[in-house]
Design a protein around this motif. Sequence first.
Motif, mmCIF file in Angstrom:
data_model
loop_
_atom_site.group_PDB
_atom_site.id
_atom_site.type_symbol
_atom_site.label_atom_id
_atom_site.label_comp_id
_atom_site.label_asym_id
_atom_site.label_seq_id
_atom_site.Cartn_x
_atom_site.Cartn_y
_atom_site.Cartn_z
ATOM 1 N N ASP A 267 0.824 -1.209 0.000
ATOM 2 C CA ASP A 267 0.000 0.000 0.000
ATOM 3 C C ASP A 267 0.858 1.259 0.000
ATOM 4 O OD1 ASP A 267 -2.321 -1.477 -0.018
ATOM 5 O OD2 ASP A 267 -2.610 -1.387 2.158
ATOM 6 N N GLN A 268 1.959 1.230 0.747
ATOM 7 C CA GLN A 268 2.860 2.375 0.751
ATOM 8 C C GLN A 268 3.477 2.601 -0.634
ATOM 9 O OE1 GLN A 268 5.385 1.069 3.955
ATOM 10 N NE2 GLN A 268 4.449 2.465 5.433
ATOM 11 N N ALA A 269 3.802 1.511 -1.303
ATOM 12 C CA ALA A 269 4.371 1.623 -2.642
ATOM 13 C C ALA A 269 3.378 2.252 -3.604
ATOM 14 C CB ALA A 269 4.799 0.246 -3.144
ATOM 15 N N ILE A 270 2.124 1.809 -3.555
ATOM 16 C CA ILE A 270 1.095 2.374 -4.434
ATOM 17 C C ILE A 270 0.893 3.853 -4.116
ATOM 18 C CG2 ILE A 270 -1.347 2.313 -5.029
ATOM 19 C CD1 ILE A 270 0.242 0.030 -6.250
ATOM 20 N N ASP A 271 0.858 4.191 -2.827
ATOM 21 C CA ASP A 271 0.685 5.592 -2.438
ATOM 22 C C ASP A 271 1.834 6.458 -2.958
ATOM 23 O OD1 ASP A 271 -1.647 4.982 -1.161
ATOM 24 O OD2 ASP A 271 -0.791 4.947 0.862
#
Length: 330
Positions: A267-271
């Motif tokens: 999720d951090q990567a997508i954000d």
Amino acid sequence: MSKYKRVLNFLRSEPWAITHEKLAEIEGLIELKVQGITMSAEEIHARIGDVARQSSSKQGSIAVIPLHGVISHRAGGLNESSGGISTERFAGHFRQALQDDSVRSIVIDVDSPGGTIAGVTELHQEIMAARGQKPIVAHVNALSASAAYWIASAADEIWSTPSGTVGSIGVITSHLDVTKAEESEGMTRTVIAAGKHKAEGFGPLTDDAIGYLQVRVDEAYTTMVSDIALGRGRRVSEVRDGFGEGRVVSATAAKRMGMIDRIATFDQAIDRLSQRRVNNLMKAEAGDTEPVAEAPTPEPLSSSEPVINAVVDTTEDEHDNELRERLERV
């Protein structure tokens, strides 16, 4: 059962870029199928994971392409028996994402122990050739081993979830001599063949046969290491002697060795990739035509926040400079 016999013969005759534990699991499962033992979907899932068909998805302007399970060249008996994805199917998803104008970034969602050799170097070359068209990030969530890391190394960057494991860079094959087992069952095998080496593999291997298999393994390993070195912008010796030497390592160790670029949850990567897109749009609207930094400067961590939860670490700027230099050399 003849289909599974062919798969079993393939398993025992080809070099593999896979963890040896997973290869043993697959072999055991297919041996059961050869014996006519059927298993429920739940039992198969318990042994080797989900065998559902994999497809790409989108999160906003980001295409997410799964690289899950055992990797093979083409879909077939191996996929049915062990789960996973073929390089053929993955390449189709990847090309579709490249051609889709609504896709601005591509994330390869990696959770794989590796797989066959066939098709992997070609897929690596295809991803490498796509660099510069759209940002490509491979995200380890939570295993990128052997052939899976080989493929991931072609991306612009490799990220890993904090609990991820990376590596197993190497090639393996094995031979099973069933002569004594057949004798104990009262069976005698007679092999009739033409061609000096045609019957290799029946019974004990000769020194010459072992040498031949070692040459095949070494050739595949040389290609693997060379591709990874190219993708990561490293010397071949650095990959061969410093990237785990056949072992899997933690995300923290992989970051230290240069095997991955950042530690972040999926999720951090997508954000972060979404934020890059927003920053690029803001720059474009402002008429700024200069190159945009790969990522915004991370906010400082509070003293109480554990480092493992950070999207990036304090060497972010240094990493971005290294990444740009690496891409310029490709």
